[in-house]
Design a protein around this motif. Structure first.
Motif, PDB file in Angstrom:
ATOM      1  N   TYR A 281      -7.532   6.182   0.966  1.00 48.05           N
ATOM      2  CA  TYR A 281      -6.441   6.227   0.228  1.00 48.05           C
ATOM      3  C   TYR A 281      -6.421   4.690  -0.291  1.00 48.05           C
ATOM      4  O   TYR A 281      -6.204   3.749   0.332  1.00 48.05           O
ATOM      5  CB  TYR A 281      -5.314   6.656   0.401  1.00 48.05           C
ATOM      6  N   PRO A 282      -6.745   4.218  -1.641  1.00 51.53           N
ATOM      7  CA  PRO A 282      -6.390   3.189  -1.888  1.00 51.53           C
ATOM      8  C   PRO A 282      -4.663   3.183  -2.331  1.00 51.53           C
ATOM      9  O   PRO A 282      -3.954   4.122  -2.075  1.00 51.53           O
ATOM     10  CB  PRO A 282      -6.691   2.916  -3.531  1.00 51.53           C
ATOM     11  N   VAL A 283      -4.038   1.878  -2.095  1.00 41.93           N
ATOM     12  CA  VAL A 283      -4.358   0.511  -2.196  1.00 41.93           C
ATOM     13  C   VAL A 283      -5.174   0.081  -0.856  1.00 41.93           C
ATOM     14  O   VAL A 283      -5.812  -0.922  -0.931  1.00 41.93           O
ATOM     15  CB  VAL A 283      -3.267  -0.175  -2.657  1.00 41.93           C
ATOM     16  N   LEU A 284      -4.534   0.809   0.093  1.00 39.96           N
ATOM     17  CA  LEU A 284      -5.201   0.271   1.619  1.00 39.96           C
ATOM     18  C   LEU A 284      -6.506   0.130   1.731  1.00 39.96           C
ATOM     19  O   LEU A 284      -6.972  -0.730   2.042  1.00 39.96           O
ATOM     20  CB  LEU A 284      -4.899   1.391   2.693  1.00 39.96           C
TER      21      LEU A 284
ATOM     22  N   LEU B 156      -0.849   6.977   6.034  1.00 36.40           N
ATOM     23  CA  LEU B 156      -1.317   5.844   6.897  1.00 36.40           C
ATOM     24  C   LEU B 156      -1.381   4.660   5.972  1.00 36.40           C
ATOM     25  O   LEU B 156      -1.764   4.498   4.808  1.00 36.40           O
ATOM     26  CB  LEU B 156      -2.630   6.229   6.917  1.00 36.40           C
TER      27      LEU B 156
ATOM     28  N   VAL C 249       1.010  -1.280   0.107  1.00 37.06           N
ATOM     29  CA  VAL C 249       0.016  -0.024  -0.155  1.00 37.06           C
ATOM     30  C   VAL C 249       1.034   1.123   0.112  1.00 37.06           C
ATOM     31  O   VAL C 249       2.167   1.167  -0.122  1.00 37.06           O
ATOM     32  CB  VAL C 249      -1.078  -0.116   1.241  1.00 37.06           C
TER      33      VAL C 249
ATOM     34  N   GLN D 249      -4.222   2.889 -10.963  1.00 39.77           N
ATOM     35  CA  GLN D 249      -3.193   4.026 -10.525  1.00 39.77           C
ATOM     36  C   GLN D 249      -3.568   4.647  -9.199  1.00 39.77           C
ATOM     37  O   GLN D 249      -4.886   5.508  -9.024  1.00 39.77           O
ATOM     38  CB  GLN D 249      -2.835   5.053 -11.504  1.00 39.77           C
ATOM     39  N   PRO D 250      -2.732   4.532  -8.243  1.00 38.98           N
ATOM     40  CA  PRO D 250      -3.475   5.087  -6.808  1.00 38.98           C
ATOM     41  C   PRO D 250      -3.672   6.587  -6.795  1.00 38.98           C
ATOM     42  O   PRO D 250      -4.297   7.025  -6.391  1.00 38.98           O
ATOM     43  CB  PRO D 250      -2.248   4.630  -6.137  1.00 38.98           C
ATOM     44  N   LEU D 251      -2.857   7.183  -7.636  1.00 36.97           N
ATOM     45  CA  LEU D 251      -3.000   8.629  -7.365  1.00 36.97           C
ATOM     46  C   LEU D 251      -4.270   9.377  -8.300  1.00 36.97           C
ATOM     47  O   LEU D 251      -4.729  10.221  -7.814  1.00 36.97           O
ATOM     48  CB  LEU D 251      -1.660   9.243  -8.240  1.00 36.97           C
ATOM     49  N   LEU D 252      -4.902   8.427  -8.871  1.00 35.50           N
ATOM     50  CA  LEU D 252      -6.199   8.627  -9.666  1.00 35.50           C
ATOM     51  C   LEU D 252      -7.387   9.027  -8.568  1.00 35.50           C
ATOM     52  O   LEU D 252      -8.053  10.000  -8.572  1.00 35.50           O
ATOM     53  CB  LEU D 252      -6.698   7.504 -10.483  1.00 35.50           C
TER      54      LEU D 252
ATOM     55  N   GLN E  86      -6.583   9.926  -5.405  1.00 36.93           N
ATOM     56  CA  GLN E  86      -6.352  11.059  -4.609  1.00 36.93           C
ATOM     57  C   GLN E  86      -6.867  12.303  -5.485  1.00 36.93           C
ATOM     58  O   GLN E  86      -7.274  13.287  -4.629  1.00 36.93           O
ATOM     59  CB  GLN E  86      -4.852  11.396  -4.412  1.00 36.93           C
TER      60      GLN E  86
ATOM     61  N   ASN F  34      -9.261   3.095   7.202  1.00 44.14           N
ATOM     62  CA  ASN F  34      -8.391   3.797   6.091  1.00 44.14           C
ATOM     63  C   ASN F  34      -8.315   5.407   6.228  1.00 44.14           C
ATOM     64  O   ASN F  34      -7.787   5.925   5.217  1.00 44.14           O
ATOM     65  CB  ASN F  34      -8.786   3.377   4.800  1.00 44.14           C
TER      66      ASN F  34
END
Lengths: 270, 610, 127, 332
Positions: free
Chosen positions: B172-175, A220, A180, B284-287, B289, B167
């Protein structure tokens, strides 16, 4: 009694300013001075903004308190009938705009050096790949004498939560994440960068003082977020190389043969 | 019926002022379509949720002050239900606590108390309409809050009582996208996202309704620049909500699909998370955010602008002066809203965003401080030369201005990207946004409750209790949040269950204990508010139509206003801030409905009568 | 609420409908002969341009925007700006990549992926 | 209210815009809807541009441009009918309007019908988010999984648990006794079926072994065609009358970024379809009025029409973006 409330509203900013003045001596301040050239610049910028902000803070509160103080006392039959002043509006639009513009332009350079790849120092030394995972930092060094490769090499050296870097040398780490999002945060060096899954982010910093610095996670990353504790050791080049060689001796040892000094031979034997 | 009936032929619903058809108890107080009842329902709900959110915050604070200690009282009372073995807070539970604290406070308290409670109650009254444009839609917007609350509640219980989304409120993904990444968050996170969507639906229905009402249902004479600043702020807030919220809703659907149906948007391939199989896909994780902050940054202004408007109205009435620079106030709110759409990236300076984008966002962020500064100066200008009456309303308003100055100024540190590198995700941020959201918005709301309570219930709230509540809240608040700046400077990161395992933070324990004690004081103080609220309903002094001698249209209606609001259809003759006008003789206020002395209305900056 | 100003547009509507059909045929044609369209960007430009034309037809005539008063600008201008602005703002971070993507799907790009190799061994002298 | 003569000018009676609240509200709502779809379309655009590969070959994606084109026409035509319906309402030709609205509803159904046929095509080829193999290894693993699943399904169907025994046997346990069962079975059809099951079991085991030992390759030869070993196996069990019913394996078909592609495809078209359904529900209300349809529904028809046109508008952009556009192969 009427004056109590204006006094009350003027009093607490005073407390706030006093608190900020005594805070450094109480230890409620930066964990240490910034042990990196860029960190020093960040600190200077912080102090510059702190001064600007404090002056504004005190000034507006004096204005507010004074207006209240006079307002309580107002013996006039009616308040001052004014719908505003055009020139004042212009004045207090332009003045803050100028100050804000100054701050924004003034800081661009630090940001550029810190993050724009083309502005990175030319003599960067690729020290290691740092891979964050729940809840530790995995570190991959190249074998002594070799360059850091994007993909794992057979003679790479691995540690966990323990990053050694040469001192007084701009170093580059390849920051990535296995699971993550995490954030690579070394408070003493004023370095912080998120590790984004699926992306390799080059992060550079330069430690200007020998010693061990705390490495924490600032994004986090799950229940154990708080315990992602690592250390960054800045040491002289010779010691750093000694450290790598020690690692090599430990990790290259297959139980029978000690590895030789040259990394190339390890590759052959495997 | 007067020839200038405000809504002749315009309102979509048929009832006039004469002949109130009988409505049963349920129709009148439960499933009411009357905006005033809906507003009060929102207000009471949010005040209760405020206590819930506060309790969650105290859990967080307790852990930071006395880590891994069993909570006194709470652990006995609940039998360790909400915590790990032995009654202490487990690290998993700690993450859930702060996640739910933020979610409850933002989505169930701040946003609904401003737009839902005060927006509903004040908009039709202040513009002289008999109700909202769509009363049924309005009722639905309240009743969609309850499924949302239920979803948030579900998220606390669906996986057993020790599980909740873990979370952070930013999820936030990926979490948040991979179920195995946050143990305990499984279905809870999905329920949380449903709750978010429902809050979104509620807000969306509200905002479309507010915009329609404000555009189309104003009383005769209520031109745009005669609208009270409260209405302007509600209008701008509604615009922000209408255009930013759908993006979050869309992103929420995407995250739900990712969690439950195997869609791939935010999770890149080949991640190894706990016992989950390696991920596939190319998300994409930033997407997330970006999409999240595209809403959630404007949301910060959604959580602030209405308070700004209400404070302007209350302040002018309490210092008996016209608001200083009415039009600059309007334009700066509009500027905040406009700029508010293009500053979201400042939440992502350390996220690995493109540095060029970072520079752009930094400059727009710096610039948004400008209209905020203009507003502060205008408030001080409003007080200047006025006849200040220190009642609870004034105190809360002045606190609003003062706290907003702190919150605004501390924001400049974060707007400067290099400084933000250090301060990002530390307690400096926590201090900053609590100053804005609690210090500014909630104090504004406390003032507004006191100010409009007589209009809601026909009785005044107790001044004595109000002042006591203010004093304790103010001291508790500053004691809690001001030292957090210092924690932030010391590099104390957010969301740490036990920061003291890091040697450089060990010495910060005493300061945290002090903060927690102040937070408890602040928490206790809120019971005074609740008591005052309930007590004054029965025992408060009876209020007439206009207890504050204020100018707005709402004060020409009976207290409390009946169904349809105005017994005399209001006509607006001037702006809302003609206090201490030389035209008024014997009094120092000129109501907007007062036809006898027809004046030009709101002056512009520069054309004031000096 | 006067509808007089758009009382009878039957002719116009028929024309617009025909236009829309023609546009649809154009994009379909563009797809059919996409092999003959040179360059990477020409096809998207053609079909998206056609889509914009179609959208304008629907918006202006079918949705009566052409006949509405000035409020249409107040409503549509910010919406359009935001609708174009959001993807544009996403582009630098998600559409292109400033840092290197780790691409397990595509081993070829995985090899070609580091342009920011440490440029020199300066300061590191173990030889 | 006393209006004394000193009041210079009476304020205008109507503040605000000269359109009904409901229409204003609909337009504002459409503004929010634009942002809603902006988020989806923007996501699609940037994910596609930001992915080093994207499946755009029709053979991979099973995107049917004809279906999309026909659907575009269907929506445009229904939009035109909506305009006519509103026009008829204004002219008080309510029965004509009623018929037109029924036609709109019908074309809505046609649109959804074509859409669901497309969806079915996707499901048949298992182009479903989260199911798509993105490289050869994943494709082979998926193939093995599907073979095992078919084998287990067939086993459970053919070999039932002993009703007297308490304990439930797993498919693997049941298969142990397969040779005895074949030899003891007297019914020839059943016997053939069991034999086919045995073949399926062996084929599955072979594939599994190939994957485990890394000897099985997905593509062979210079022209990069699928390993004939695999295709014959697939063909065999698909055509075998006994196994066909249980055999659910798909042609192995790795698609780089196929999961993201399928995700955005279903997301955008799915939410568009939901909007079509909502629009159809809006039409049902005036249609249910039947002969009693009157001028009170004019605003309703206009507002529903606005909504319908918006749905059409979204499709006008989705059609080229999903069905036609290729940003070239920027994989490497």
């Amino acid at each position: 009694m009427n004056k109590f409330w204006p006094f009350f509203f003027m009093f607490w900013p005073f407390v706030a300013v006093v608190l900020f003045f005594i805070a450094p001596s109480m230890g409620w301040w930066f964990p240490s001075e910034a042990f990196s050239p860029l960190g020093v610049q960040i600190d200077n910028l912080f102090y510059l903004i702190l001064v600007i902000v404090s002056v504004t803070f005190v000034g507006t509160h004096i204005g507010l308190g004074y207006a209240l103080w006079k307002g309580v006392d107002n013996k006039a039959e009616k308040g001052w009938f004014s719908h505003g002043s055009h020139s004042l509006e212009v004045l207090w639009s332009i003045a803050p705009a100028g100050i804000l513009m100054f701050i924004s332009l003034y800081q661009l350079d630090v940001w550029r050096t810190y993050r724009v790849k083309s502005a990175y120092p030319k003599d960067l030394y690729g020290v290691a790949e740092v891979t964050a995972r729940q809840f530790e930092w995995r570190i991959r060094y190249p074998a002594p004498g070799k360059k850091l490769q994007p993909t794992p090499q057979p003679d790479d050296l691995y540690t966990v939560n323990d990053l050694h870097v040469p001192v007084n040398q701009p170093v580059l780490i390849r920051l990535r994440s296995m699971d993550v999002q995490h954030s690579f945060f070394v408070p003493a060096l004023r370095v912080k960068q998120d590790a984004v899954p699926g992306t390799v982010i080059p992060v550079w910093f330069e430690a200007s003082k020998e010693g061990g610095f705390d490495l924490t996670c600032a994004e986090l990353c799950g229940w154990g977020h708080y315990k992602m504790r690592g250390r960054v050791f800045a040491e002289r080049k010779t010691e750093f190389e000694k450290y790598l060689n020690t690692l090599k001796a430990e990790q290259g040892f297959d139980g029978v043969n000690k590895p030789s000094e040259s990394g190339a031979e390890i590759a052959k034997t495997e | 019926m007067s020839a200038v009936h405000p809504t002749v032929g315009l309102s979509d619903h048929g009832h006039g002022h004469a002949g109130h058809h009988e409505i049963g108890f349920v129709g009148k107080y439960i499933f009411s379509k009357d905006h005033k009842v809906i507003g009060i329902q929102f207000l009471i709900t949010t005040l209760l949720m405020l206590m819930v959110g506060g309790a969650l915050a105290l859990g967080v604070r307790f852990q930071l002050a006395w880590p891994w200690r069993a909570m006194p009282l709470v652990s006995q009372l609940t039998g360790g239900l909400f915590a790990a073995e032995g009654g202490q807070i487990s690290p998993e539970f700690y993450t859930m606590l702060f996640t739910m604290h933020a979610s409850v406070m933002i989505f169930l308290v701040i946003i609904p108390i401003l737009a839902g409670a005060f927006g509903n109650f004040l908009i039709p009254l202040m513009i002289g309409a008999d109700d909202m444009a769509f009363p049924t839609l309005n009722m639905l917007s309240y009743w969609f809050m309850w499924p949302a609350i239920a979803c948030f509640g579900m998220s606390f219980t669906v996986n057993g009582l020790n599980a909740a989304p873990a979370n952070g409120w930013t999820a936030y993904p990926v979490l948040s996208a991979v179920v195995q990444a946050a143990p305990g968050a499984g279905d809870a996170q999905t329920w949380w996202l449903f709750g978010l969507t429902l809050v979104g639906v509620s807000s969306m229905m509200g905002s479309v309704n507010y915009m329609t009402t404000i555009i189309n249902m104003r009383a005769p004479g209520m031109t745009l620049f005669r609208m009270p600043l409260t209405i302007w702020s509600m209008f701008i807030t509604a615009i922000l909500q209408a255009f930013a919220l759908p993006v979050l809703t869309a992103a929420g659907f995407m995250l739900v699909a990712e969690r439950t149906l195997g869609f791939k948007f935010f999770v890149p391939g080949n991640l190894l998370i706990n016992d989950a199989p390696a991920t596939v896909g190319g998300g994409q994780p930033l997407l997330w955010q970006h999409l999240f902050w595209f809403y959630s940054h404007p949301a910060v202004y959604i959580m602030l602008l209405p308070a700004m408007g209400m404070v302007s109205d209350m302040l002018a009435a309490q210092v008996r002066k016209p608001i200083f620079g009415y039009k600059p106030m309007v334009y700066s709110m509009a500027a905040i809203a406009g700029l508010g759409f293009i500053v979201w990236g400042h939440h992502m300076f350390t996220s690995g965003m493109n540095p060029a984008l970072g520079m752009t966002f930094m400059i727009s962020t710096m610039m948004i401080a400008l209209p905020s500064a203009v507003k502060v100066f205008n408030w001080i200008g409003t007080i200047w030369g006025g006849k200040v009456q220190f009642n609870t309303v004034t105190l809360n308003c002045v606190a609003f201005v003062s706290m907003f100055i702190v919150g605004g100024l501390s924001g400049i540190f974060m707007a400067a990207v290099p400084v933000d590198i250090y301060f990002h995700d530390t307690y400096f941020i926590v201090a900053h946004f609590h100053y804005v959201l609690f210090g500014a918005t909630l104090f504004g709301c406390f003032g507004a409750i006191q100010f409009w309570y007589p209009k809601m219930f026909g009785r005044m709230m107790s001044e004595r209790l109000g002042k006591l509540h203010f004093l304790l809240s103010f001291i508790g608040f500053n004691g809690t949040f001001f030292p957090m700046h210092l924690l932030g400077i010391a590099g104390f990161p957010r969301r740490y269950a036990d920061p003291y395992i890091h040697p450089y933070m060990e010495h910060l324990m005493p300061i945290n204990r002090f903060i927690t004690l102040c937070a408890i004081l602040m928490g206790i103080a809120q019971f005074i508010l609740l008591f005052n609220f309930a007590f004054s309903f029965f025992a408060g002094k009876k209020a007439g139509r206009n207890p504050w001698n204020a100018n707005g249209l709402e004060w020409s209606a009976p207290s409390p206003p009946g169904h349809g609001n105005f017994d005399v259809p209001p006509v607006c003759y001037r702006g809302p801030y003609e206090y201490s006008s030389p035209l008024s003789e014997g009094t120092d206020f000129l109501m907007q409905t007062d036809p006898l002395r027809h004046t030009g209305g709101v002056g512009n900056a520069g054309d004031g009568h000096h | 609420m006067s509808h007089e100003e758009h009382a009878d547009h039957g002719h116009l509507y028929r024309f617009i409908f025909g236009l829309l059909c023609v546009f649809t045929a154009v994009s379909w044609l563009a797809d059919e002969c996409k092999e003959y369209i040179p360059g990477v960007w020409l096809l998207p430009i053609i079909v998206l341009g056609v889509a914009v034309m179609k959208a304008l037809c629907v918006l202006l005539i079918f949705m009566h925007i052409k006949f509405e008063r000035a409020w249409k600008y107040v409503l549509l201008a910010p919406t359009t700006i935001l609708a174009i602005g959001l993807p544009l703002a996403l582009l630098p971070d998600v559409g292109v990549h400033y840092y290197h993507m780790d691409v397990p799907q595509d081993p070829i790009s995985d090899q070609a992926f580091e342009d920011l190799e440490p440029t020199s061994d300066a300061g590191h002298s173990s030889h | 209210m006393s209006h004394s003569g000193t009041v210079a000018a009476q304020p205008p009676v109507k503040m605000g815009l000269a359109i009904p609240n409901s229409k204003l509200c609909m337009w504002l709502f459409l503004g929010t809807e634009i942002m809603f779809f902006t988020a989806f379309i923007g996501t699609y655009l940037v994910l596609r541009l930001g992915s080093p590969g994207w499946p755009s070959d029709v053979a991979d994606t099973h995107i049917n441009v004809r279906a999309g084109g026909v659907n575009t026409f269907v929506l445009i035509f229904s939009s035109y009918l909506v305009v006519l319906a509103h026009e008829s309402m204004l002219k008080h030709q309510f029965q004509k309007a009623w018929k037109l609205m029924c036609a709109v509803l019908f074309f809505g159904v046609v649109f959804l019908g074509i859409k669901s046929m497309e969806y079915k095509g996707k499901f048949d080829h298992d182009i479903v988010p989260g199911h798509i193999a993105e490289n050869d290894a994943q494709a082979l693993q998926k193939l093995v999984n599907e073979f095992s699943k078919s084998r287990d399904a067939m086993t459970n169907a053919l070999i039932t648990d002993d009703p007297k025994s308490e304990k439930k046997l797993s498919p693997a346990q049941k298969l142990v006794g397969l040779p005895q069962l074949i030899s003891s079975e007297s019914d020839t059809t059943k016997k053939d079926a069991l034999k086919a099951l045995g073949e399926l079991r062996d084929a599955t085991a072979q594939l599994k072994e190939g994957v485990r030992k890394d000897t099985l390759v997905l593509h062979t030869g210079t022209d990069h065609e699928v390993n004939p070993d695999i295709t014959t196996k697939l063909e065999k069990f698909r055509t075998n009358e006994h196994t066909a019913r249980y055999f659910t394996a798909h042609d192995p078909h790795p698609m780089v970024y196929g999961n993201v592609f399928a995700s955005v495809y279903f997301l955008m078209t799915g939410f568009h379809a939901i909007h079509v359904i909502v629009g159809m529900i809006l039409w049902i209300f005036p249609i249910l009025r039947g002969a009693k349809l009157d001028a009170s529904y004019t605003d309703w028809v206009e507002n529903s029409g606005l909504y319908w046109h918006f749905v059409d508008l979204v499709w006008i952009f989705l059609f080229p973006l999903i069905y036609i556009v290729e940003f070239g192969s920027h994989a490497v």
